[in-house]
Design an enzyme around this catalytic site. Structure first.
Site, mmCIF file in Angstrom:
data_model
loop_
_atom_site.group_PDB
_atom_site.id
_atom_site.type_symbol
_atom_site.label_atom_id
_atom_site.label_comp_id
_atom_site.label_asym_id
_atom_site.label_seq_id
_atom_site.Cartn_x
_atom_site.Cartn_y
_atom_site.Cartn_z
ATOM 1 N N LYS A 120 71.193 -34.291 49.423
ATOM 2 C CA LYS A 120 70.501 -33.879 48.197
ATOM 3 C C LYS A 120 69.289 -33.037 48.574
ATOM 4 C CE LYS A 120 67.260 -35.603 45.456
ATOM 5 N NZ LYS A 120 66.654 -34.360 44.877
ATOM 6 N N GLU A 141 60.334 -39.411 57.437
ATOM 7 C CA GLU A 141 59.221 -38.571 57.888
ATOM 8 C C GLU A 141 58.448 -38.224 56.634
ATOM 9 O OE1 GLU A 141 57.034 -35.497 57.975
ATOM 10 O OE2 GLU A 141 58.808 -34.351 58.573
ATOM 11 N N GLU A 145 46.483 -35.726 51.085
ATOM 12 C CA GLU A 145 47.333 -34.589 51.446
ATOM 13 C C GLU A 145 47.399 -33.621 50.265
ATOM 14 O OE1 GLU A 145 51.485 -33.881 53.797
ATOM 15 O OE2 GLU A 145 51.531 -35.346 52.172
ATOM 16 N N CYS A 195 54.097 -30.453 56.300
ATOM 17 C CA CYS A 195 53.595 -31.811 56.554
ATOM 18 C C CYS A 195 52.728 -31.865 57.805
ATOM 19 C CB CYS A 195 54.758 -32.791 56.659
ATOM 20 S SG CYS A 195 55.998 -32.330 57.880
#
Length: 488
Positions: free
Chosen positions: A179, A255, A391, A289
């Site tokens: 997906k 992750e 973040e 990231c």
């Protein structure tokens, strides 16, 4: 120039099919808000069909029992096809994500092909272990595929990160239901036809489309035929996926988010540190990231660093992702643009000093509706401020001063994340010493984003579970079996 509006279907059991509930969602070009794709949303029934196809291909098809050399040759053929279609894939990736076309063409599509080739080559080199017990028994190990893998990939590096998971998944003999992120489905959807052309049996690779909760993502992660989930994305989503898979004890590899500290000591070579730190902060509009979004600078060189870093940021060309000279495109969507720009108000409330940027750039008329933000730099003395802890995932970087090595380490380790870090120093002892003490899964010294695919990749703390890369990926996608033979 108006782009063709593509119809993106699901790929299930060797063919492209429409949504069983006739549900279509739209994807827009983040540079212009122009419609670029209509995507078939997968219903619960569609996801079930994909998972059943993957299960049937695993249990009854030839893939799992195929000789490793034959299986890996087909995976290498996928890599060759990707390189043959390199320009097409790079153009679509730039269109879908909003990243500069040269980045996709020169780095990401070749890396995607390399991911597949690497794991095919690596798998062929693997063996097992033997453990003799005196003269009476011999133990030996086999590594066998687990079953059906759910591969859920993010919107920032959709094609490259999908092949990073698909390579070891296929090389070890598993089947996959993929997906891609709903915002960036176009390149990943082409993996179906690429697999078909490479001779991968039907049902081994399936691609479904949709959203997360109460949609495709949830249907996949709770499906009883799915044995394992490999996910790259946001930390809260990882928590939800882990809960979804708990009832059936699915194995997981995550992750997740990051807030990397890029530590610049006073003896750093700024001729190297400045351009690489610019790249770490603003590559893919900061939507990485691994972004070096917290730059910790020793106070004695802060003034010089700010001057040079600001000048380098001002020279970045923000513009049309399809143009060859563009360094930075838009962020991916309106929702994400609103999230990123909300931190500009937070920075002001936290008394951060704006060094550069912080507004929409001046752009040609056809880009006026795009989700653009200038490369933005703040100076923040308080390392516990939200812009230093959360973040942002956009082109916003914070400069934080420090005085001593111990202070730098305290600041670096002060977030809930631990994906990666960067250290700039010419002192070899310090490089080792600080690398050992930063709590993160990857530390780069005097470089950034250099990857050896044999090495472990993953995060400490809330940045992930497990490791990917080399034997670590193969361990996740295999079951270790011990066989004990009596010799007498």
């Amino acid at each position: 120039m108006v782009s063709e509006v593509r119809e993106v279907k699901m790929y299930i059991n060797g063919e492209y099919v429409e949504s069983s509930i006739a549900s279509i969602f739209e994807v827009k070009n983040p540079a212009t808000q122009e419609l670029i794709a209509r995507v078939h949303e997968s219903s619960k029934e569609d996801v079930d069909r994909a998972c059943q196809a993957a299960r049937q291909a695993f249990e009854s098809g030839p893939w799992r029992t195929m000789p490793v050399s034959e299986r890996c040759q087909k995976i290498r053929r996928m890599a060759e096809i990707i390189m043959e279609r390199r320009e097409e894939l790079a153009r679509l990736e730039a269109l879908d994500v909003g990243k500069p076309y040269p980045v996709a063409f020169e780095r990401e599509i070749p890396r995607a092909a390399h991911n597949l080739k690497f794991f095919a080559d690596f798998m062929e080199q693997q063996g097992g272990e033997t453990y003799p017990m005196d003269e009476d028994y011999l133990n030996y190990t086999r590594y066998e595929p687990v079953g059906v893998a759910s591969l859920i990939t993010p919107w920032n590096l959709p094609f490259m990160l999908t092949t990073w998971k698909l390579g070891p998944c296929l090389a070890t003999g598993n089947t996959a239901v993929i997906k891609p992120a709903e915002m960036t489905p176009m390149t990943v959807s082409l993996l179906g036809e690429i697999a078909k052309e490479a001779g991968i049996p039907d049902g081994v690779v399936n691609v479904v489309h949709g959203f997360g909760p109460n949609s495709t993502g949830e249907f996949m992660t709770t499906h009883p035929e799915v044995d394992m989930i490999s996910f790259t994305g946001e930390t809260n989503t990882g928590k939800a996926i882990m809960k979804n898979g708990a009832d059936s004890l699915k194995r997981v590899s995550f992750e997740l988010g990051g807030k990397a500290a890029n530590i610049v000591f006073e003896d750093a070579d700024l001729e190297k540190a400045i351009p690489v730190s610019i790249q770490a902060a603003f590559l893919n509009s900061g939507q990485v990231c691994l972004a070096g979004s917290r730059i910790l600078v020793q106070r004695s060189i802060m003034d010089e660093f700010v001057t040079r870093f600001k000048k380098a940021a001002s020279e970045l060309i923000v513009g049309d992702p399809q143009e060859e000279n563009t360094n930075m495109g838009p962020v991916v969507s309106q929702e994400h643009y609103e999230k990123v720009t909300s931190y500009l108000k937070i920075a002001e409330q936290e008394n951060a000093t704006l060094v550069y940027g912080g507004k929409r750039p001046n752009l040609p008329e056809h880009l006026q509706n795009g989700y653009y933000l200038e490369p933005t730099i703040y100076l923040q003395e308080n390392p516990t401020a939200r812009i230093c802890q959360e973040e942002i995932f956009g082109p916003v970087v914070t400069l934080i001063p420090f005085d001593t090595e111990d202070e730098a380490l305290e600041i670096a380790n002060s977030t809930p994340y631990g994906l990666n870090g960067v250290i700039w120093t010419e002192n070899l002892q310090r490089a080792h010493r600080v690398s050992h003490k930063v709590r993160a899964g990857t530390i780069w010294v005097n470089c950034w984003f250099v990857r050896d695919l044999r090495a472990p990749f993953g995060g400490f703390k809330k940045s992930g579970i497990g490791r990917e890369g080399g034997k670590h990926s193969l361990e996740f996608f295999t079951e270790a079996k011990n066989i004990c033979i009596a010799l007498q």
